[in-house]
Design an enzyme around this catalytic site. Structure first.
Site, short mmCIF file in Angstrom:
data_model
loop_
_atom_site.label_atom_id
_atom_site.label_comp_id
_atom_site.label_asym_id
_atom_site.label_seq_id
_atom_site.Cartn_x
_atom_site.Cartn_y
_atom_site.Cartn_z
N GLU A 1 4.85 1.65 1.21
CA GLU A 1 5.77 2.57 0.55
C GLU A 1 5.16 3.05 -0.76
OE1 GLU A 1 8.75 3.77 1.27
OE2 GLU A 1 9.32 2.61 3.05
N SER A 2 5.61 4.21 -1.22
CA SER A 2 5.16 4.74 -2.50
C SER A 2 5.62 3.84 -3.64
CB SER A 2 5.71 6.15 -2.71
OG SER A 2 5.52 6.57 -4.05
N VAL B 1 0.88 -1.17 0.00
CA VAL B 1 0.00 0.00 0.00
C VAL B 1 0.91 1.22 0.00
CG1 VAL B 1 -1.97 -1.09 1.13
CG2 VAL B 1 -0.17 -0.07 2.53
N SER B 2 0.37 2.35 -0.40
CA SER B 2 1.23 3.51 -0.62
C SER B 2 1.44 4.41 0.59
CB SER B 2 0.66 4.36 -1.77
OG SER B 2 -0.65 4.78 -1.45
N THR B 3 0.67 4.21 1.65
CA THR B 3 0.81 5.09 2.82
C THR B 3 0.91 4.30 4.11
OG1 THR B 3 -1.56 5.29 3.33
CG2 THR B 3 -0.67 6.76 1.62
#
Length: 218
Positions: free
Chosen positions: A47-48, A10-12
């Protein structure tokens, strides 16, 4: 059963994203079970996708490089990354001989024409850079020999084992070039450029002997 690693992302760092990670993992484990894939590890990451140096994906690539994984399983291609980062990761995985499967594609990752073209370009550029690097190494070694700063015969390791004579090749140079990540094929080509009539298999065999004699494990 093919050895498989599951990668979820996931990005956040938001707590709400943990639900998505859990869902990805559950769905991928179910897919692996249905398709008789042997899951050896699950890597989760917050992480992005634009960052190609994520600790989790680096761990995945390291396991693939060590031949401990045959399939990288993700929910969809966007979990690998975004933009250039995604293409760079796909290129590395394919170059190391592993497969990428996605739940969205229900099997091997499906790339569009543009993505396929980008991978072809990356491969061509990488091969060209490798060839230039080999030529530069060969040229530098020839210059050192001409200047009297390097004598390949000083690095020869010959063991009389009877039968036909062993070829004289500079073992230390083979070791040094391997540390520069050159393949045995590239090393053989470099040595031939220096006048050594040597094949890839001979270079490989001498390097294996060196490893055995020095108890080195890659």
């Amino acid at each position: 059963m093919k050895k498989t690693i599951i990668y979820t992302r996931v990005s956040t760092q938001k707590e709400s994203q943990s639900t998505s990670l859990k869902r990805q993992k559950e769905e991928l484990l179910s897919y692996a079970l249905e398709n008789e894939l042997k899951v050896i590890k699950t890597v989760e990451e917050k992480e992005s996708g634009f960052n190609e140096s994520r600790p989790g994906i680096i761990e995945v690539l390291d396991l693939i490089k060590k031949r401990k994984v045959e399939i990288l399983l993700v929910q969809d291609s966007s979990r690998l990354g975004r933009g250039n980062a995604k293409m760079a990761i796909i290129h590395q995985v394919e170059k190391m001989g592993a497969e990428i499967h996605t739940l969205a594609d229900k099997g091997a990752i499906a790339l569009n024409d543009l993505e396929k073209m980008i991978l072809e370009i990356l491969s061509v550029v990488e091969n060209y850079q490798q060839e230039l690097r080999n030529q530069n190494i060969s040229r530098a070694m020839k210059n050192k020999i001409a200047e009297g700063k390097f004598n390949p015969s000083d690095n020869l390791k010959n063991i009389d084992q009877g039968g036909r004579d062993r070829k004289e090749i500079p073992l230390k140079e083979i070791i040094r070039l391997r540390k520069l990540d050159l393949t045995f094929k590239d090393i053989a080509a470099t040595l031939r450029g220096l006048g050594y009539d040597v094949s890839k298999s001979t270079v490989h065999r001498r390097y294996q002997e060196y490893q055995k004699n020095n108890e080195i494990v890659l």
